[in-house]
Motif scaffolding. Sequence first.
Motif, short mmCIF file in Angstrom:
data_model
loop_
_atom_site.label_atom_id
_atom_site.label_comp_id
_atom_site.label_asym_id
_atom_site.label_seq_id
_atom_site.Cartn_x
_atom_site.Cartn_y
_atom_site.Cartn_z
N GLY A 13 0.79 -1.23 0.00
CA GLY A 13 0.00 0.00 0.00
C GLY A 13 0.81 1.27 0.00
O GLY A 13 0.25 2.37 -0.01
N ARG A 50 -1.89 3.58 -1.25
CA ARG A 50 -2.70 4.31 -0.27
C ARG A 50 -1.96 5.49 0.35
O ARG A 50 -2.59 6.40 0.88
CB ARG A 50 -3.16 3.36 0.84
CG ARG A 50 -4.12 2.29 0.35
CD ARG A 50 -4.74 1.55 1.50
NE ARG A 50 -5.81 0.65 1.08
CZ ARG A 50 -6.69 0.10 1.90
NH1 ARG A 50 -6.61 0.35 3.20
NH2 ARG A 50 -7.64 -0.69 1.45
N LYS A 105 -3.80 11.21 -2.11
CA LYS A 105 -3.22 10.22 -1.22
C LYS A 105 -2.10 10.91 -0.44
O LYS A 105 -1.30 11.65 -1.02
CB LYS A 105 -2.69 9.04 -2.03
CG LYS A 105 -3.81 8.34 -2.80
CD LYS A 105 -3.33 7.27 -3.75
CE LYS A 105 -4.52 6.68 -4.50
NZ LYS A 105 -4.15 5.58 -5.42
N ALA A 208 -1.57 3.46 5.72
CA ALA A 208 -2.03 2.51 4.71
C ALA A 208 -3.05 1.52 5.26
O ALA A 208 -3.86 0.97 4.50
CB ALA A 208 -0.84 1.76 4.12
N PRO A 212 -9.02 3.95 2.58
CA PRO A 212 -8.53 4.98 1.66
C PRO A 212 -9.52 6.12 1.42
O PRO A 212 -9.11 7.27 1.20
CB PRO A 212 -8.23 4.21 0.38
CG PRO A 212 -9.05 2.96 0.48
CD PRO A 212 -9.09 2.62 1.93
#
Length: 265
Positions: A13, A50, A105, A208, A212
């Motif tokens: 991630g 993520r 992100k 992570a 998300p």
Amino acid sequence: MGYSTILFDVSDGIATITLNRPEAYNSFTRDMANEFADVWSRVRDDDAVRVIVLRAAPCPAFCSGADVKGGPGITPYRLPESRQKPWQMDDPAESLGPKSNKVWKPMIVAVSGICAGGAFYFLNEADIIICSDDSTFFDPHVSFNMVSACEPVGALARIPLSEIQRMVLLGNEERMSAETALRISLVTEITTRDDLWDRAGALATSIANKHPVAIEGSVRAIWEALSLPHREAMENALMYTQIGNPIAMAGTERKLGQKQKYQIR
């Protein structure tokens, strides 16, 4: 796509981006700017990513800014003749930061060593910045008779005006220590250089592991608030909770008194 100026890896991630020009103090070039544009497109569309960790190949500098010694094919700024078309000029470093490329992100930046001038393009769009205890921060533009504008204006959302003015106006004559950077909230944590990458990875792993939609919605709402009047920012924030929470909380059971492990910072 293979990259010549950065290293890129995705695992568990976490997208790890490493500035990889140690022979040039990890300064950025046109090629690096173009490669970052490609990386942000990949990161934005890849559900396996993520959180992002940005770091630099070991050398005396995290990033010394733009490569001004490499010549016309390297230096990221436009050629002198382009100044005859001023309305067609854009910021040559706008592709370096995730937020400018619509990536919500979160990004953790791990600074080690010299962080100067154009390196603030990375810091200004970071969500968490940590640094090694030997890091220094400064803006050399005025020492070379150049206007310092884009980087310090971008930093206004993070550190006090008086600290920005001092850094800008003193140029090469003063460098900010890691301790001062922590005091003024430019960074949130100081580690040893040996522990820096592991600490950035630990923070990224924690992020992570969270949903998300909750993470990206939080990041976007907060960053968008910076350019909105307070009332509009609050209304925008409510919209994000109404859109994101039903998705992120689906199937989640919230138990009163549920204990979670935590650390004191």
